[in-house]
Each structure stands twice: as structure tokens, then as C-alpha cells.
Design a protein around this motif. Structure first.
Motif, PDB file in Angstrom:
ATOM      1  N   GLY A  81     -14.795 -26.492  11.543  1.00 30.90           N
ATOM      2  CA  GLY A  81     -14.101 -26.019  12.732  1.00 30.90           C
ATOM      3  C   GLY A  81     -13.351 -27.155  13.411  1.00 30.90           C
ATOM      4  O   GLY A  81     -13.603 -28.336  13.153  1.00 30.90           O
ATOM      5  N   SER A  82     -12.410 -26.812  14.277  1.00 35.58           N
ATOM      6  CA  SER A  82     -11.628 -27.831  14.976  1.00 35.58           C
ATOM      7  C   SER A  82     -11.043 -27.242  16.249  1.00 35.58           C
ATOM      8  O   SER A  82     -10.884 -26.024  16.379  1.00 35.58           O
ATOM      9  CB  SER A  82     -10.501 -28.362  14.079  1.00 35.58           C
ATOM     10  N   VAL A  83     -10.715 -28.132  17.195  1.00 32.58           N
ATOM     11  CA  VAL A  83     -10.084 -27.727  18.451  1.00 32.58           C
ATOM     12  C   VAL A  83      -8.964 -28.711  18.764  1.00 32.58           C
ATOM     13  O   VAL A  83      -8.873 -29.788  18.172  1.00 32.58           O
ATOM     14  CB  VAL A  83     -11.094 -27.702  19.621  1.00 32.58           C
ATOM     15  N   GLY A  84      -8.098 -28.319  19.706  1.00 36.15           N
ATOM     16  CA  GLY A  84      -7.038 -29.221  20.145  1.00 36.15           C
ATOM     17  C   GLY A  84      -5.956 -29.457  19.120  1.00 36.15           C
ATOM     18  O   GLY A  84      -5.321 -30.518  19.120  1.00 36.15           O
ATOM     19  N   ASN A  85      -5.712 -28.485  18.246  1.00 41.54           N
ATOM     20  CA  ASN A  85      -4.655 -28.623  17.247  1.00 41.54           C
ATOM     21  C   ASN A  85      -3.317 -28.249  17.886  1.00 41.54           C
ATOM     22  O   ASN A  85      -3.075 -27.088  18.212  1.00 41.54           O
ATOM     23  CB  ASN A  85      -4.940 -27.716  16.051  1.00 41.54           C
ATOM     24  N   ALA A  86      -2.451 -29.248  18.067  1.00 44.66           N
ATOM     25  CA  ALA A  86      -1.190 -29.041  18.781  1.00 44.66           C
ATOM     26  C   ALA A  86      -0.130 -28.438  17.871  1.00 44.66           C
ATOM     27  O   ALA A  86       0.037 -28.857  16.723  1.00 44.66           O
ATOM     28  CB  ALA A  86      -0.694 -30.362  19.354  1.00 44.66           C
ATOM     29  N   LEU A  87       0.599 -27.455  18.401  1.00 47.20           N
ATOM     30  CA  LEU A  87       1.664 -26.791  17.663  1.00 47.20           C
ATOM     31  C   LEU A  87       3.022 -27.125  18.266  1.00 47.20           C
ATOM     32  O   LEU A  87       3.131 -27.483  19.440  1.00 47.20           O
ATOM     33  CB  LEU A  87       1.467 -25.272  17.694  1.00 47.20           C
ATOM     34  N   ALA A  88       4.062 -26.967  17.456  1.00 47.32           N
ATOM     35  CA  ALA A  88       5.427 -27.129  17.946  1.00 47.32           C
ATOM     36  C   ALA A  88       5.834 -25.889  18.740  1.00 47.32           C
ATOM     37  O   ALA A  88       5.417 -24.770  18.429  1.00 47.32           O
ATOM     38  CB  ALA A  88       6.382 -27.348  16.779  1.00 47.32           C
ATOM     39  N   ASP A  89       6.649 -26.100  19.767  1.00 47.30           N
ATOM     40  CA  ASP A  89       7.091 -24.989  20.612  1.00 47.30           C
ATOM     41  C   ASP A  89       8.307 -24.289  20.003  1.00 47.30           C
ATOM     42  O   ASP A  89       8.997 -24.844  19.139  1.00 47.30           O
ATOM     43  CB  ASP A  89       7.437 -25.515  22.005  1.00 47.30           C
TER      44      ASP A  89
END
Length: 264
Positions: A81-89
């Protein structure tokens, strides 16, 4: 047409679901909140596995992925599992998946990879706009029913792969044949460390270049030498060798053709 419910009378007389064990709340039951919690408890038990590898929004342009397990060939992989995965807008489609090494990919915008070219686990397609995650479409249904691929040794179907550069083999490749077809220089193919007994590979020279078979810290047990950590090699077209892992972590020569030597 929309899906219809059973009749009111049938619904009121339902006591429990046979498949999941979820119990319906009896009419007039008290205290109602206790029966509701029992219902919720059973529902969560019945649906817990549906949470595996689920992609969820964390606010803004970040997503998380729940822990879960999946098969890659015949290997069971556990993703923590993971959190804080940033995506492009401002992306209409972000194809979120786990690659063959179990790494999360969140910057693919064209499509999921071709499965025949890159083995992966599809998780979701995400749309972003205005600094927010605005839609998550679950893609885990692409893997709802999956049978681990049988290796060639157990299925009776052989595979052959040409290598023009050095490569590290994996236990999942057991039963396959590897060559130096197309190589313009020496090629070293490294056997997997700690392979289970019975894991086997074939090697064949298909280009007039030196083909090395590297056992890592193990030994290739052959009449040309049995020294741990030493590669076997050949360079004449048609020379081939077949190796099988033994119970001691070494590799036994099952068959060979031509002259194979042990490196000095």
C-alpha cells in the motif's frame, strides 16, 4: 430496463444471505442500532477482499493505494500500500498500475501498457482538473479472474528468447531456452539465486560470440569444472547446454552439445 427488486413481501421475509452469511434486520427489531452493526460487520467481512489494491483520493492531487496481493506469473506478490502519490493536474486519463517489479506508476497518460510487452497489474484510470482528483474509474476488474501462467516446463510449451545484452533470468522463466541471437559481442546470462530444485534453463549459441552462463555465487556442476562463482561459456554456433537447479543451490548439467568451458 432497470434491474428490479424482489416483491416487498419477499424482501420482508428474507432472513439471511446464504452465500455471504449477511443477516437481514428483522422487522421491528430492537435495539435497531445493534442489529445494524451486526449487518455492517458481516458486510465488511464479505467485502474485505474488494479493498485490495483499491485506488482512493486523498484530497488535492494525491491518491493512495490500499495494500493487497496479486499473482505475477507463478509468484505471489504482496504490495504494502502507499499514500501521498502526487498526480499531474488537468489530465483526462492517468493510467495507474503496478509494474512487473511491484512499483506504482502514476505518470502514464496514453493507455495501459500492452500486456504482451510489459506485465503489469491495472488499478485505475484517474481524471484530474482544477487541482483535484475528480474521477477514479476502477480497473481492477481487468484481473477479476486470473490463472497464474504455467511455465514451459510444466505446460509442455517451450519458449525461446534471444539476448543481445547481459540479462538476469528469473525463476518464473524456468523451462525456457536463452540464446545470444543477434549479439555483436559477448553476452552474460545470470541464473537466478536461490532457485527451487527442478528449475531449469537451456542455453544455445546462435551468434558467433561468447555466451556466458553465470551462476552467481553457486556452482555449475559439469565435467569442465565445478567451481562456485565461475561462469561456463561457449562461442561456436550450435553449442548448447541445459541446466537444472539441485537441492543444494547449485546447477547440474542435464545435457550439452559442443565444448563448454569454465572461466579461469
Amino acid at each position: 430496463m432497470s434491474e428490479v427488486y424482489p416483491s416487498d413481501n419477499e424482501l420482508l421475509n428474507l432472513m439471511s444471505d446464504e452465500d455471504t452469511g449477511v443477516e437481514y434486520i428483522p422487522t421491528g427489531a430492537a435495539p435497531y442500532y445493534l442489529h445494524f452493526r451486526k449487518l455492517l460487520y458481516r458486510l465488511l467481512l464479505a467485502t474485505k477482499r474488494a479493498n485490495d489494491l483499491r485506488v482512493f483520493a486523498e484530497g488535492g492531487l494525491e491518491i493512495g493505494v490500499k495494500p493487497g496481493k496479486y499473482w505475477s506469473g507463478t509468484s505471489l506478490i504482496e504490495y504494502g500500500g502507499s499514500v501521498g502519490n502526487a498526480l499531474a493536474d488537468e489530465q483526462a486519463s492517468i493510467f495507474v498500475y503496478l509494474d512487473s517489479a511491484g512499483q506504482l506508476v502514476v505518470d502514464e497518460y496514453a493507455a495501459f501498457p500492452d500486456m504482451s510487452q510489459e506485465v503489469h497489474v491495472r488499478l485505475a484510470v484517474v481524471r484530474t482538473s482544477g487541482g483535484e482528483v475528480v474521477e477514479i474509474t476502477d480497473a481492477r476488474d481487468h484481473h477479476s479472474i486470473s490463472v497464474p501462467a504455467m511455465n514451459s516446463a510444466s505446460s509442455g510449451v517451450g519458449t525461446i528468447e534471444g539476448h543481445t545484452v547481459n540479462d538476469l533470468l528469473t525463476a518464473d522463466d524456468s523451462g525456457s531456452v536463452h540464446t545470444n541471437s543477434g549479439a555483436t559481442g559477448p553476452v552474460t546470462l545470470t541464473l537466478p539465486a536461490g532457485a527451487a530444485a527442478g528449475t531449469r534453463f537451456g542455453f544455445a549459441v546462435q551468434a558467433s560470440q561468447v555466451l556466458y552462463v553465470d551462476p552467481g555465487a553457486a556452482a555449475i556442476l559439469d565435467d569442465c569444472g565445478q567451481t562456485a562463482g565461475k561462469s561456463k561459456y561457449a562461442s561456436t554456433l550450435g553449442e548448447c547446454i541445459e541446466l537444472m537447479a539441485d537441492a543444494n543451490g547449485d546447477w547440474v548439467t542435464i545435457s550439452k552439445r559442443g565444448v563448454w568451458m569454465e572461466e579461469a
